[in-house]
Design a protein around this motif. Structure first.
Motif, PDB file in Angstrom:
ATOM      1  N   MET A   1       0.847  -1.174   0.000  1.00 25.29           N
ATOM      2  CA  MET A   1       0.000   0.000   0.000  1.00 25.29           C
ATOM      3  C   MET A   1       0.898   1.244   0.000  1.00 25.29           C
ATOM      4  O   MET A   1       1.895   1.281   0.718  1.00 25.29           O
ATOM      5  N   PRO A   2       0.544   2.226  -0.791  1.00 25.49           N
ATOM      6  CA  PRO A   2       1.398   3.412  -0.873  1.00 25.49           C
ATOM      7  C   PRO A   2       1.343   4.237   0.413  1.00 25.49           C
ATOM      8  O   PRO A   2       0.286   4.368   1.035  1.00 25.49           O
ATOM      9  N   ASP A   3       2.498   4.781   0.773  1.00 26.64           N
ATOM     10  CA  ASP A   3       2.533   5.681   1.927  1.00 26.64           C
ATOM     11  C   ASP A   3       2.068   7.073   1.481  1.00 26.64           C
ATOM     12  O   ASP A   3       1.703   7.279   0.311  1.00 26.64           O
ATOM     13  N   ALA A   4       2.068   8.026   2.405  1.00 28.01           N
ATOM     14  CA  ALA A   4       1.556   9.367   2.105  1.00 28.01           C
ATOM     15  C   ALA A   4       2.300  10.025   0.943  1.00 28.01           C
ATOM     16  O   ALA A   4       1.686  10.656   0.074  1.00 28.01           O
ATOM     17  N   THR A   5       3.615   9.879   0.895  1.00 28.56           N
ATOM     18  CA  THR A   5       4.397  10.483  -0.182  1.00 28.56           C
ATOM     19  C   THR A   5       4.010   9.883  -1.532  1.00 28.56           C
ATOM     20  O   THR A   5       3.841  10.606  -2.521  1.00 28.56           O
ATOM     21  N   ALA A   6       3.836   8.582  -1.554  1.00 31.96           N
ATOM     22  CA  ALA A   6       3.453   7.921  -2.800  1.00 31.96           C
ATOM     23  C   ALA A   6       2.037   8.312  -3.218  1.00 31.96           C
ATOM     24  O   ALA A   6       1.772   8.545  -4.397  1.00 31.96           O
ATOM     25  N   ARG A   7       1.116   8.410  -2.236  1.00 33.88           N
ATOM     26  CA  ARG A   7      -0.253   8.807  -2.571  1.00 33.88           C
ATOM     27  C   ARG A   7      -0.283  10.223  -3.134  1.00 33.88           C
ATOM     28  O   ARG A   7      -1.007  10.505  -4.091  1.00 33.88           O
ATOM     29  N   ASN A  30      -4.731  12.144   2.851  1.00 30.57           N
ATOM     30  CA  ASN A  30      -5.271  11.571   4.088  1.00 30.57           C
ATOM     31  C   ASN A  30      -6.519  10.737   3.822  1.00 30.57           C
ATOM     32  O   ASN A  30      -6.699   9.666   4.402  1.00 30.57           O
ATOM     33  N   ASP A  33      -5.893   7.068   2.379  1.00 30.04           N
ATOM     34  CA  ASP A  33      -5.088   6.095   3.119  1.00 30.04           C
ATOM     35  C   ASP A  33      -5.772   4.731   3.040  1.00 30.04           C
ATOM     36  O   ASP A  33      -6.977   4.605   3.228  1.00 30.04           O
ATOM     37  N   THR A  36      -5.185   1.445  -2.917  1.00 32.70           N
ATOM     38  CA  THR A  36      -4.092   1.077  -3.817  1.00 32.70           C
ATOM     39  C   THR A  36      -3.883   2.201  -4.831  1.00 32.70           C
ATOM     40  O   THR A  36      -4.756   3.072  -4.981  1.00 32.70           O
ATOM     41  N   ASP A  95       1.858  -6.967   4.798  1.00 31.80           N
ATOM     42  CA  ASP A  95       2.829  -6.301   5.678  1.00 31.80           C
ATOM     43  C   ASP A  95       3.583  -7.317   6.525  1.00 31.80           C
ATOM     44  O   ASP A  95       4.788  -7.182   6.744  1.00 31.80           O
TER      45      ASP A  95
END
Length: 104
Positions: A1-7, A30, A33, A36, A95
């Motif tokens: 799952m992408p983190d905040a930077t990736a999103r 936000n 979150d 995908t 994870d």
């Protein structure tokens, strides 16, 4: 799952240049979150398609010249209509696998 930077990068990729300045990316990051990259792409494209359909219904065919560009709310509405493609359980299992493999 992408983190905040990736999103944020994903949203930036799919929000049109003439629109992005008026969109609060932090809110979208936000709100997305747990989604995908494909889910985020779907929501971004859905917002654009809804705007085009609305414009056509109002007989304003040239969407690029719309005075009311897509807003954060338009994207949030599209997010509300977007179903996640990965369950929380599957994400947790992934994870756990990543953590276990990283120890090897």
């Amino acid at each position: 799952m992408p983190d905040a930077t990736a999103r944020e990068a994903i949203w930036s990729r799919y929000i049109p240049e003439h629109t992005i300045a008026g969109v609060d990316l932090d809110v979208l990051v936000n709100a997305s979150d747990g989604l995908t990259p494909a889910d985020i792409e779907y929501a971004a494209r859905r917002a654009s398609q809804e705007a085009l359909a609305s414009s056509l219904r109002q007989q304003h065919v040239d969407i690029a010249s719309r005075s009311g560009a897509l807003s954060t709310d338009d994207y949030l509405e599209a997010l509300r209509a977007t179903r996640t493609t990965v369950s929380e359980e599957t994400a947790r299992e992934f994870d756990e696998d990543v953590e276990m493999i990283a120890r090897l």
